[in-house]
Design an enzyme around this catalytic site. Structure first.
Site, PDB file in Angstrom:
ATOM      1  N   ILE A  43       4.497  15.054  30.402  1.00  0.00           N
ATOM      2  CA  ILE A  43       4.395  14.405  31.713  1.00  0.00           C
ATOM      3  C   ILE A  43       5.792  13.915  32.085  1.00  0.00           C
ATOM      4  O   ILE A  43       6.324  12.999  31.450  1.00  0.00           O
ATOM      5  CB  ILE A  43       3.403  13.218  31.675  1.00  0.00           C
ATOM      6  N   GLU A  44       6.369  14.566  33.093  1.00  0.00           N
ATOM      7  CA  GLU A  44       7.746  14.241  33.460  1.00  0.00           C
ATOM      8  C   GLU A  44       7.794  13.199  34.572  1.00  0.00           C
ATOM      9  O   GLU A  44       6.762  12.822  35.145  1.00  0.00           O
ATOM     10  CB  GLU A  44       8.474  15.530  33.852  1.00  0.00           C
ATOM     11  N   TYR A  48      14.259  10.886  34.808  1.00  0.00           N
ATOM     12  CA  TYR A  48      13.971  11.828  33.724  1.00  0.00           C
ATOM     13  C   TYR A  48      13.619  11.184  32.389  1.00  0.00           C
ATOM     14  O   TYR A  48      12.755  11.664  31.667  1.00  0.00           O
ATOM     15  CB  TYR A  48      15.159  12.781  33.504  1.00  0.00           C
ATOM     16  N   GLU A  55       3.296  16.114  22.560  1.00  0.00           N
ATOM     17  CA  GLU A  55       2.892  15.649  21.229  1.00  0.00           C
ATOM     18  C   GLU A  55       2.662  14.142  21.218  1.00  0.00           C
ATOM     19  O   GLU A  55       1.690  13.643  20.652  1.00  0.00           O
ATOM     20  CB  GLU A  55       3.971  16.002  20.197  1.00  0.00           C
ATOM     21  N   CYS A  85      10.165  17.988  19.195  1.00  0.00           N
ATOM     22  CA  CYS A  85      11.489  17.356  19.201  1.00  0.00           C
ATOM     23  C   CYS A  85      11.567  16.311  18.086  1.00  0.00           C
ATOM     24  O   CYS A  85      10.557  15.940  17.466  1.00  0.00           O
ATOM     25  CB  CYS A  85      11.776  16.728  20.565  1.00  0.00           C
ATOM     26  N   CYS A  88       9.353  13.149  18.540  1.00  0.00           N
ATOM     27  CA  CYS A  88       7.930  13.415  18.281  1.00  0.00           C
ATOM     28  C   CYS A  88       7.661  13.588  16.789  1.00  0.00           C
ATOM     29  O   CYS A  88       6.628  13.139  16.283  1.00  0.00           O
ATOM     30  CB  CYS A  88       7.459  14.630  19.066  1.00  0.00           C
TER      31      CYS A  88
HETATM   32  N1  THU Z   1       8.670  19.036  25.520  1.00  0.00           N
HETATM   33  C1  THU Z   1       7.489  18.730  24.931  1.00  0.00           C
HETATM   34  O1  THU Z   1       6.569  18.210  25.561  1.00  0.00           O
HETATM   35  N2  THU Z   1       7.345  19.017  23.609  1.00  0.00           N
HETATM   36  C2  THU Z   1       8.240  19.730  22.876  1.00  0.00           C
HETATM   37  O2  THU Z   1       7.977  20.014  21.735  1.00  0.00           O
HETATM   38  C3  THU Z   1       9.507  20.151  23.481  1.00  0.00           C
HETATM   39  C4  THU Z   1       9.796  19.588  24.813  1.00  0.00           C
HETATM   40  C5  THU Z   1       8.795  18.800  26.965  1.00  0.00           C
HETATM   41  C6  THU Z   1       9.701  17.693  27.373  1.00  0.00           C
HETATM   42  C7  THU Z   1      10.057  18.133  28.783  1.00  0.00           C
HETATM   43  O3  THU Z   1       9.018  17.726  29.662  1.00  0.00           O
HETATM   44  C8  THU Z   1      10.052  19.641  28.720  1.00  0.00           C
HETATM   45  O4  THU Z   1       9.274  19.957  27.575  1.00  0.00           O
HETATM   46  C9  THU Z   1      11.423  20.261  28.606  1.00  0.00           C
HETATM   47  O5  THU Z   1      12.162  19.665  27.589  1.00  0.00           O
END
Ligand code: THU
Length: 129
Positions: A43-44, A48, A55, A85, A88
């Site tokens: 969820i962005e 940012y 996760e 990442c 997470c």
């Molecule tokens: N993102 C995730 O939700 N999980 C991951 O394992 C890698 C990155 C999301 C964060 C952001 O909304 C988008 O992917 C690009 O980085």
């Protein structure tokens, strides 16, 4: 544990992704030690840094609903095998030192790890005792 069911849940959760900035959709599904499945998507936010990964959405839903102990998590994203990442990995570590992490392209195309492989020599709650 039904790995394909977990992956199916992650694929479905990915549909809920709110990612207008990166246009990169991610879904996650976690299985708790008490046998419940919780899902999450990324969820962005226009600011940012206020965004959250799929996760962590799933982990926070599970914890806030009273479950503890992550047995496994499946992750699907828009890249070839989307790995969690660093942040997470640490959040999963808090509740799932021995969790199985499944990064999937589809129900039949996935790779499986132990969290320890992805976050070796980690810091956790027991170190504060
Ligand atoms: N993102 C995730 O939700 N999980 C991951 O394992 C890698 C990155 C999301 C964060 C952001 O909304 C988008 O992917 C690009 O980085």
């Amino acid at each position: 544990m039904d790995r394909q069911e977990l992956i199916r849940n992650a694929l479905e959760a990915k549909q809920g992704s709110y990612s207008p900035y990166s246009k990169f959709k991610v879904g996650a599904a976690l299985l708790t030690e008490d046998g419940r499945i919780f899902t999450g998507c990324n969820i962005e936010n226009a600011a940012y840094s206020a965004s959250i990964c799929a996760e962590r959405t799933a982990v926070f839903k599970a914890i806030s609903e009273g479950s503890r102990g992550i047995e496994a998590m499946a992750i699907v994203g828009d890249s070839d095998y989307t790995y969690p990442c660093g942040v997470c990995r640490q959040v999963i570590r808090e509740f799932g030192k021995n969790a199985i992490i499944i990064v999937a392209n589809s129900e039949d195309d996935y790779r499986e790890y132990e969290l320890e492989d992805l976050l070796p020599n980690s810091f956790g709650p027991e170190h504060l005792k």
